[in-house]
Design an enzyme around this catalytic site. Sequence first.
Site, short mmCIF file in Angstrom:
data_model
loop_
_atom_site.label_atom_id
_atom_site.label_comp_id
_atom_site.label_asym_id
_atom_site.label_seq_id
_atom_site.Cartn_x
_atom_site.Cartn_y
_atom_site.Cartn_z
N ASN A 1 0.80 -1.21 0.00
CA ASN A 1 0.00 0.00 0.00
C ASN A 1 0.84 1.27 0.00
O ASN A 1 0.32 2.36 -0.25
CB ASN A 1 -0.92 0.01 1.22
CG ASN A 1 -1.87 -1.18 1.23
OD1 ASN A 1 -2.64 -1.37 0.29
ND2 ASN A 1 -1.80 -1.99 2.28
N LYS B 1 27.56 -4.18 -25.96
CA LYS B 1 26.17 -3.93 -26.31
C LYS B 1 25.82 -4.64 -27.63
O LYS B 1 26.51 -4.48 -28.63
CB LYS B 1 25.93 -2.41 -26.45
CG LYS B 1 24.56 -2.04 -26.98
CD LYS B 1 24.67 -1.48 -28.38
CE LYS B 1 23.32 -1.11 -28.95
NZ LYS B 1 23.42 -0.67 -30.37
N HIS C 1 40.12 -4.09 -20.51
CA HIS C 1 39.86 -2.84 -19.82
C HIS C 1 39.54 -1.67 -20.75
O HIS C 1 40.06 -1.58 -21.85
CB HIS C 1 41.04 -2.42 -18.92
CG HIS C 1 42.36 -2.96 -19.34
ND1 HIS C 1 43.16 -3.69 -18.49
CD2 HIS C 1 43.02 -2.93 -20.51
CE1 HIS C 1 44.26 -4.07 -19.11
NE2 HIS C 1 44.20 -3.62 -20.34
N TYR D 1 34.69 -0.08 -25.46
CA TYR D 1 33.28 -0.16 -25.82
C TYR D 1 33.15 -1.00 -27.08
O TYR D 1 33.76 -0.69 -28.12
CB TYR D 1 32.67 1.22 -26.08
CG TYR D 1 31.30 1.14 -26.71
CD1 TYR D 1 30.22 0.63 -25.98
CD2 TYR D 1 31.08 1.52 -28.02
CE1 TYR D 1 28.97 0.52 -26.55
CE2 TYR D 1 29.83 1.42 -28.60
CZ TYR D 1 28.77 0.92 -27.86
OH TYR D 1 27.54 0.79 -28.43
N ASN E 1 42.39 -10.56 -29.02
CA ASN E 1 42.83 -9.69 -27.94
C ASN E 1 42.53 -8.24 -28.33
O ASN E 1 43.01 -7.76 -29.36
CB ASN E 1 44.32 -9.84 -27.65
CG ASN E 1 44.75 -9.01 -26.45
OD1 ASN E 1 44.65 -9.43 -25.31
ND2 ASN E 1 45.21 -7.80 -26.71
N ALA F 1 43.44 -1.97 -24.40
CA ALA F 1 42.77 -0.95 -23.61
C ALA F 1 42.41 0.27 -24.46
O ALA F 1 43.18 0.70 -25.31
CB ALA F 1 43.66 -0.52 -22.45
#
Length: 214
Positions: A8, A115, A127, A130, A141, A144
């Site tokens: 509630n 993504k 590391h 994106y 491989n 970074a």
Amino acid sequence: EKELHGVNTRKDLINLDLIMQKDIKKKLIENGVTILQPESVRVSHDTKIAKDCIIEPFVVIKKGVTIKSKVTIKSHSVLENCIIGEGSIIGPSARIRPYSRIGKKVKIGNFVEIKNSTIKDFTSISHLSYIGDSTIGKNVNIGAGTITCNYDGKKKNKTVIKDNVFIGSNTSLVAPLIVGSNSTIGAGSVITKNIPPNSLAIERTEQKNLKKSK
């Protein structure tokens, strides 16, 4: 008794959520999953985790996640609508976004975002990278600071990286792009053209060293 709790107020909702979270994690632990500091971990009602996995503190697992056996999810990682293959290591502080499929014994390290991508077996993205709208082959491989430049302002474009590719640090892969198998990309390159198999690709301007004025 807990099944008859009403909701509630927002406080009621939070209390019921705590009860459900405790029950879900209890079942996972009973089925052979190690959850360190379970009170700090959040899982979805449909989360599937196989035996011998380790979930470290402060992990958030949202809807639609399947984790195969012997996977380690390290602290502060967020997973949503994805599949993690057997023996892989995710994190710490990794983000696996929807429609991603991670293969066996893959390493997705700290501050890596995946993504809508497929990452095949034995690949390492350790590391600060994106990877979006991409297919990454086996035994790749990725150094970074590597990013896939998948959005041209109007549509999302695809990057394909074949097996056994080595990508140096701080590389920008401007999609659409295909990187052939057994190829190497030198660090600091901006790649805008397809790379044939068994090739070395380097894109850099000439370095100039100028004396300082007094």
